[in-house]
Write a protein that holds these residues in place. Sequence first.
Motif, PDB file in Angstrom:
ATOM      1  N   GLY A 141      -6.586  -1.156  11.634  1.00  0.00           N
ATOM      2  CA  GLY A 141      -5.370  -0.350  11.709  1.00  0.00           C
ATOM      3  C   GLY A 141      -4.159  -1.047  11.116  1.00  0.00           C
ATOM      4  N   LEU A 142      -4.091  -2.386  11.237  1.00  0.00           N
ATOM      5  CA  LEU A 142      -2.966  -3.120  10.673  1.00  0.00           C
ATOM      6  C   LEU A 142      -2.975  -3.106   9.154  1.00  0.00           C
ATOM      7  N   GLU A 143      -4.129  -2.801   8.553  1.00  0.00           N
ATOM      8  CA  GLU A 143      -4.270  -2.821   7.097  1.00  0.00           C
ATOM      9  C   GLU A 143      -4.166  -1.444   6.455  1.00  0.00           C
ATOM     10  N   LEU A 144      -3.935  -0.411   7.243  1.00  0.00           N
ATOM     11  CA  LEU A 144      -3.952   0.944   6.696  1.00  0.00           C
ATOM     12  C   LEU A 144      -2.786   1.238   5.764  1.00  0.00           C
ATOM     13  N   SER A 145      -1.710   0.480   5.876  1.00  0.00           N
ATOM     14  CA  SER A 145      -0.547   0.740   5.017  1.00  0.00           C
ATOM     15  C   SER A 145       0.204  -0.555   4.748  1.00  0.00           C
ATOM     16  N   ASP A 146       0.847  -0.616   3.564  1.00  0.00           N
ATOM     17  CA  ASP A 146       1.702  -1.749   3.224  1.00  0.00           C
ATOM     18  C   ASP A 146       3.177  -1.462   3.493  1.00  0.00           C
ATOM     19  N   ASP A 147       3.473  -0.254   3.975  1.00  0.00           N
ATOM     20  CA  ASP A 147       4.855   0.145   4.207  1.00  0.00           C
ATOM     21  C   ASP A 147       5.212  -0.052   5.675  1.00  0.00           C
ATOM     22  N   GLU A 148       6.339  -0.719   5.960  1.00  0.00           N
ATOM     23  CA  GLU A 148       6.718  -1.034   7.338  1.00  0.00           C
ATOM     24  C   GLU A 148       6.963   0.226   8.163  1.00  0.00           C
ATOM     25  N   VAL A 353       3.407  -7.011  14.640  1.00  0.00           N
ATOM     26  CA  VAL A 353       2.245  -7.854  14.347  1.00  0.00           C
ATOM     27  C   VAL A 353       1.712  -7.528  12.952  1.00  0.00           C
ATOM     28  N   ALA A 354       1.670  -6.243  12.592  1.00  0.00           N
ATOM     29  CA  ALA A 354       1.212  -5.851  11.259  1.00  0.00           C
ATOM     30  C   ALA A 354       2.114  -6.443  10.183  1.00  0.00           C
ATOM     31  N   ASP A 355       3.420  -6.449  10.425  1.00  0.00           N
ATOM     32  CA  ASP A 355       4.353  -7.036   9.461  1.00  0.00           C
ATOM     33  C   ASP A 355       4.052  -8.513   9.249  1.00  0.00           C
ATOM     34  N   VAL A 356       3.877  -9.249  10.336  1.00  0.00           N
ATOM     35  CA  VAL A 356       3.626 -10.689  10.240  1.00  0.00           C
ATOM     36  C   VAL A 356       2.291 -10.949   9.557  1.00  0.00           C
ATOM     37  N   ALA A 357       1.267 -10.160   9.884  1.00  0.00           N
ATOM     38  CA  ALA A 357      -0.047 -10.344   9.263  1.00  0.00           C
ATOM     39  C   ALA A 357       0.036 -10.139   7.761  1.00  0.00           C
ATOM     40  N   GLU A 358       0.798  -9.147   7.316  1.00  0.00           N
ATOM     41  CA  GLU A 358       0.932  -8.901   5.879  1.00  0.00           C
ATOM     42  C   GLU A 358       1.675 -10.047   5.204  1.00  0.00           C
ATOM     43  N   ARG A 359       2.786 -10.475   5.792  1.00  0.00           N
ATOM     44  CA  ARG A 359       3.617 -11.488   5.154  1.00  0.00           C
ATOM     45  C   ARG A 359       2.948 -12.855   5.113  1.00  0.00           C
ATOM     46  N   ASN A 360       2.162 -13.143   6.147  1.00  0.00           N
ATOM     47  CA  ASN A 360       1.557 -14.464   6.251  1.00  0.00           C
ATOM     48  C   ASN A 360       0.148 -14.536   5.692  1.00  0.00           C
ATOM     49  N   ALA A 367      -8.069 -11.415   1.409  1.00  0.00           N
ATOM     50  CA  ALA A 367      -8.066 -10.374   2.443  1.00  0.00           C
ATOM     51  C   ALA A 367      -7.196 -10.817   3.606  1.00  0.00           C
ATOM     52  N   ARG A 368      -6.486  -9.870   4.202  1.00  0.00           N
ATOM     53  CA  ARG A 368      -5.635 -10.207   5.330  1.00  0.00           C
ATOM     54  C   ARG A 368      -6.471 -10.644   6.536  1.00  0.00           C
ATOM     55  N   MET A 369      -5.883 -11.528   7.331  1.00  0.00           N
ATOM     56  CA  MET A 369      -6.507 -11.936   8.588  1.00  0.00           C
ATOM     57  C   MET A 369      -6.012 -11.029   9.712  1.00  0.00           C
ATOM     58  N   SER A 370      -6.021  -9.729   9.462  1.00  0.00           N
ATOM     59  CA  SER A 370      -5.399  -8.782  10.394  1.00  0.00           C
ATOM     60  C   SER A 370      -6.065  -8.773  11.752  1.00  0.00           C
ATOM     61  N   ALA A 371      -7.393  -8.845  11.784  1.00  0.00           N
ATOM     62  CA  ALA A 371      -8.078  -8.815  13.074  1.00  0.00           C
ATOM     63  C   ALA A 371      -7.748 -10.055  13.891  1.00  0.00           C
ATOM     64  N   SER A 372      -7.543 -11.187  13.220  1.00  0.00           N
ATOM     65  CA  SER A 372      -7.180 -12.416  13.941  1.00  0.00           C
ATOM     66  C   SER A 372      -5.790 -12.284  14.553  1.00  0.00           C
ATOM     67  N   TYR A 373      -4.859 -11.715  13.791  1.00  0.00           N
ATOM     68  CA  TYR A 373      -3.515 -11.501  14.335  1.00  0.00           C
ATOM     69  C   TYR A 373      -3.550 -10.497  15.479  1.00  0.00           C
ATOM     70  N   ALA A 447       4.382 -17.838   5.527  1.00  0.00           N
ATOM     71  CA  ALA A 447       5.155 -16.847   6.264  1.00  0.00           C
ATOM     72  C   ALA A 447       6.367 -16.425   5.475  1.00  0.00           C
ATOM     73  N   GLY A 448       6.766 -15.160   5.689  1.00  0.00           N
ATOM     74  CA  GLY A 448       7.962 -14.665   5.066  1.00  0.00           C
ATOM     75  C   GLY A 448       9.007 -14.422   6.126  1.00  0.00           C
ATOM     76  N   ASN A 449       9.689 -13.294   6.023  1.00  0.00           N
ATOM     77  CA  ASN A 449      10.725 -12.977   7.001  1.00  0.00           C
ATOM     78  C   ASN A 449      10.104 -12.608   8.334  1.00  0.00           C
ATOM     79  N   PRO A 450      10.822 -12.780   9.405  1.00  0.00           N
ATOM     80  CA  PRO A 450      10.283 -12.446  10.701  1.00  0.00           C
ATOM     81  C   PRO A 450      10.177 -10.952  10.910  1.00  0.00           C
ATOM     82  N   ALA A 451       9.382 -10.593  11.893  1.00  0.00           N
ATOM     83  CA  ALA A 451       9.168  -9.162  12.162  1.00  0.00           C
ATOM     84  C   ALA A 451      10.202  -8.602  13.100  1.00  0.00           C
ATOM     85  N   LEU A 452      10.848  -9.437  13.859  1.00  0.00           N
ATOM     86  CA  LEU A 452      11.774  -8.941  14.878  1.00  0.00           C
ATOM     87  C   LEU A 452      13.121  -8.617  14.250  1.00  0.00           C
ATOM     88  N   THR A 453      13.192  -7.444  13.642  1.00  0.00           N
ATOM     89  CA  THR A 453      14.436  -7.023  12.994  1.00  0.00           C
ATOM     90  C   THR A 453      14.895  -5.724  13.614  1.00  0.00           C
TER      91      THR A 453
END
Length: 453
Positions: A141-148, A353-360, A367-373, A447-453
């Motif tokens: 589910g975290l990988e279904l979209s690249d848009d926040e 969490v999806a934001d952080v998984a994409e950025r990191n 491939a993203r480590m989405s399931a790990s996040y 890592a990029g920008n934080p998710a807590l915005t």
Amino acid sequence: MYPGISSRARRRSGNLGFAGLAVFSLPVLLFQAVELAWRAYLPAFLAQSVGLTLALVGSLMLGVRVLDAVADVVLGWVSDNMRTRFGRRAPWMLAGAVLVPIGALLLFLAPPGAGILRVVGASLVLHMGYSLIVTPHGGWGLELSDDERERTRIMGAKVWFGVFGSIGMLAMIGLLERRFGFDISALATTFGWTIAIFAPITVLAVLLSFREPRLPARSPRSARPALAILIAAMVRDPAMRKILALYLLCGMADASTASTFLFLAEPVLGLKGQGATFMLIQPVMALFAVPLWAAVADRVGRKRVLAIGFGWQALTMPIVLWVPSGNATLFGLFLMLRGVTCGIDYMLLRAMVADVAERNGCENGAARMSASYYALSSVTLKLAMGLGAGLGLWLIGASGFQAGAPSTSAAGLAIRLAYAMPSVLAGLAGLALLKERRIRASAPTGAGNPALT
């Protein structure tokens, strides 16, 4: 294939339609049934029907969650890194769809006097199967979209459909309680069969309707870190640490209120046979609250909306201390008031969490480590729920309350406090965390920008 789901949506969705969101969210119905049964009904069933002590039940709730948490981390990493001809997520979800019915039927159909080995073994099988479904599905589910914004919409849909499913479950339980006089043993049997049926149906619906995102042909070795290295990198990320801390607060508060709810509604408030009916109030409120708060978060930011949610819980929960016994109307109004922000915390935290998984996870074209996040956040939540449920039940047990015996005034106050105070404390702590200045994440994995915005 389900109508309304395009082939593009099934391969990799940038913008899922309603049908796509509904089908992908179907396993959430199973998750809701497991969590509702485990947190709200299992403690009462094991204490009143099977004959276990509340202290033993509290220890079981915590112990199984701890082992479940370890499994989540391992399964998340394996799901991210093991490629098969059927995908990274599908084989594990199918295995879970087999184990969950076995564990559910053994646990919720346990007879009076059933041994502790059966109860513990069945709990472990149920939760192992549960992890095999929820962790790969969550990573997917975290990988279904690249848009926040779309990620907020997807996570909001999962929460919404989960709430919708819980309403259906509670409506059914309420009908069985009030119309047919089902006791806690009969209700537990109903949960067992419902979970056993939901598991294969919901998993197969997703696997037949969606294809996993196409993976890079080759991933650099550095982009596939060992489990310990990956966990260390995630925990060192300031944004991820703050998300995990907020998950911890939400989980402890929710589990404490869920595990003590039936004790509050029936022995303390004298609303016998109406527990499921009152449990319906907050999910119904969430059906309207989740889409509304998702739209507000797009305008004012996730952090502000989260702060509203934590603050509202801290403000409203103490009201239950003054709800008089036998007054169903005031108790219902209290639950409606509390439900104004129901579900927004998990919706927004999952999107973060999806934001952080994409950025990191995508810096090296791997491939993203989405399931790990997802697993790390799920582990935190499950441990918190185990602690919260255990704490609530231990507090009730320490008050001298005995299942089936009249409730004393001291025990009644202890149950009210066990129900309300964790949410008050969690709300205040959440506000303190969210008031911290914004920090830039600097995890070694890119890592990029934080998710807590």
